[in-house]
Scaffold this active site. Structure first.
Site, mmCIF file in Angstrom:
data_model
loop_
_atom_site.group_PDB
_atom_site.id
_atom_site.type_symbol
_atom_site.label_atom_id
_atom_site.label_comp_id
_atom_site.label_asym_id
_atom_site.label_seq_id
_atom_site.Cartn_x
_atom_site.Cartn_y
_atom_site.Cartn_z
ATOM 1 N N GLY A 1 0.812 -1.211 0.000
ATOM 2 C CA GLY A 1 0.000 0.000 0.000
ATOM 3 C C GLY A 1 0.847 1.263 0.000
ATOM 4 O O GLY A 1 2.080 1.212 0.131
ATOM 5 N N SER B 1 -1.506 -10.543 -2.656
ATOM 6 C CA SER B 1 -0.286 -9.804 -3.012
ATOM 7 C C SER B 1 0.972 -10.650 -2.871
ATOM 8 O O SER B 1 2.076 -10.179 -3.174
ATOM 9 C CB SER B 1 -0.145 -8.555 -2.134
ATOM 10 N N CYS C 1 -3.448 11.194 10.364
ATOM 11 C CA CYS C 1 -2.488 12.026 9.638
ATOM 12 C C CYS C 1 -2.686 13.512 9.904
ATOM 13 O O CYS C 1 -1.718 14.268 10.103
ATOM 14 C CB CYS C 1 -2.564 11.740 8.142
ATOM 15 N N SER D 1 -4.404 11.058 -1.307
ATOM 16 C CA SER D 1 -3.578 9.909 -0.917
ATOM 17 C C SER D 1 -3.945 9.402 0.465
ATOM 18 O O SER D 1 -3.687 8.238 0.785
ATOM 19 C CB SER D 1 -2.096 10.268 -0.973
ATOM 20 N N LYS E 1 -11.878 12.333 15.288
ATOM 21 C CA LYS E 1 -10.538 11.816 15.558
ATOM 22 C C LYS E 1 -9.586 12.945 15.948
ATOM 23 O O LYS E 1 -8.784 12.811 16.878
ATOM 24 C CB LYS E 1 -9.976 11.095 14.327
ATOM 25 N N ARG F 1 -11.741 17.148 1.828
ATOM 26 C CA ARG F 1 -10.890 16.467 0.846
ATOM 27 C C ARG F 1 -10.728 17.386 -0.361
ATOM 28 O O ARG F 1 -11.705 17.940 -0.865
ATOM 29 C CB ARG F 1 -11.535 15.151 0.406
ATOM 30 N N HIS G 1 -1.159 17.213 3.194
ATOM 31 C CA HIS G 1 -2.311 17.781 3.889
ATOM 32 C C HIS G 1 -1.979 19.204 4.344
ATOM 33 O O HIS G 1 -0.874 19.478 4.827
ATOM 34 C CB HIS G 1 -2.656 16.968 5.129
ATOM 35 N N ASN H 1 1.436 13.845 4.197
ATOM 36 C CA ASN H 1 0.606 12.961 5.012
ATOM 37 C C ASN H 1 1.047 11.501 4.978
ATOM 38 O O ASN H 1 0.775 10.742 5.914
ATOM 39 C CB ASN H 1 -0.857 13.051 4.569
#
Length: 343
Positions: free
Chosen positions: A12, A40, A130, A160, A214, A235, A242, A315
């Site tokens: 990832g 994977s 993040c 991302s 969060k 977003r 970010h 981020n």
């Protein structure tokens, strides 16, 4: 003595970044293992000038592993992190699964390094969200000087943060707009190309989104439970990086000049604040960098003891992979890995 390190979710965005940062920072690993789901298995990822074959998480034996960097999502972490921790390995988890668990420390090394000592209850340490990570790096030195009372933050978060498929969606939508093709929405609730979406994660009963919650909850756990914080998380059509517009109300007086001097010397912060064209940092400039960049520091005359600032960070790095590796470095420096300590 080097450590035996495994990266779960190695294929990832964040997993690949973890491998890159381990290499860049010359983390003392005798062996690095790339792990992911069975689909994977056998694929390849880069680790410095080496190529690692990805192994199946479900078939891997964690005995003898010292450190696991986990970036495979909350469901995988909830299932596997306790199992891995029970083998004696320390898990540093990038998901939201363990952040608010009272048994698990939530750590940003520049902010609350002392919290890392609580890891032994489950052998798990949580990485913050993040957007929270870069915020608390900027807040911490100012909090030490004038005590943060209230924070109002609007985030401008890159795609991302939602994964590789989200980055592909921005790219594909952008191409289709130029040729007049139909726009397909799969990863986001609305078109992301040439648009902004004030919606990250699920909505809660009070009207906030989970992402906004969060930031509130994690800032309290990491920095100070007395801080009041409200967030609007958005977003934006940026691939990586970010940004945050932050308004801070302090308990004690502080000038913009004092705040700039404090931030200039603060660990993990890069102050770029010239009141002229290009005298500030944007997401493009922060990509690939380790620092949290702060610009546009100024006094807010509408509240007593108010400061506003602009905060930008990669981020995938400080918001995820870099912070996880920094936690591992902190543990290593404190001699907290059992095998190293025994040696």
């Amino acid at each position: 003595m080097g450590l035996r390190v495994a990266v779960v979710g190695a294929t990832g965005n964040v997993g690949r970044e973890m491998l890159e940062i381990l290499s860049e920072r010359l983390f003392p690993a005798d062996e690095v293992i790339a792990l992911a789901s069975r689909r994977s298995m056998g694929s390849e990822v880069s680790f410095g000038d080496k190529t690692l074959k990805v192994k199946d998480l479900e078939q891997f034996d964690f005995s003898g592993v010292d450190l696991v960097l986990m970036s495979a999502g909350g469901d995988v972490s909830r299932e596997w992190s306790p199992k891995i921790g029970a083998t004696g390995a320390v898990v540093i988890d990038n998901s939201s699964a363990w952040r608010m668990d009272p048994r698990v420390p939530l750590v940003v090394p520049e902010v609350n390094p002392e919290a890392v000592h609580g890891y032994e209850k489950l052998n798990i340490i949580a990485n913050p969200n993040c957007s929270t990570a870069q915020l608390v790096v900027a807040l911490k030195p100012l909090h030490d000087r004038a005590k943060v009372k209230r924070v109002v933050v609007a985030t401008y978060q890159s795609v991302s943060g939602a994964g590789r498929d989200a980055m592909d969606e921005l790219w594909n939508q952008t191409k289709k707009l130029y040729v007049g093709d139909e726009i397909v929405k799969e990863q986001f609730t609305k078109q992301i190309a040439f648009n902004v979406i004030p919606h990250i994660d699920v909505f809660m009963e009070d009207g906030y989104t989970k992402e906004e919650w969060k930031m509130m909850a994690e800032t309290k756990k990491i920095l100070d439970p007395s801080i009041k914080l409200t967030a609007t998380c958005v977003r934006v059509p940026v691939f990586v990086g970010h940004s945050e517009a932050v308004n801070i109300e302090f308990e004690q007086p502080i000038t913009a000049e004092e705040a700039q001097e404090i931030l200039r010397e603060a660990p993990g912060v890069m102050l770029v604040d010239r009141r002229e064209d290009e005298g500030y940092t944007t997401p493009i400039e922060c990509v690939g960098e380790f620092a949290t960049f702060v610009s546009r520091v100024r006094e807010d005359a509408t509240v007593e003891n108010g400061i506003s600032l602009w905060c930008v960070s990669d981020n995938l790095r400080k918001g995820a992979a870099l912070n996880a590796v920094q936690i591992a470095e902190l543990m290593l420096n404190k001699g907290l890995f059992k095998r190293v300590r025994a040696a």
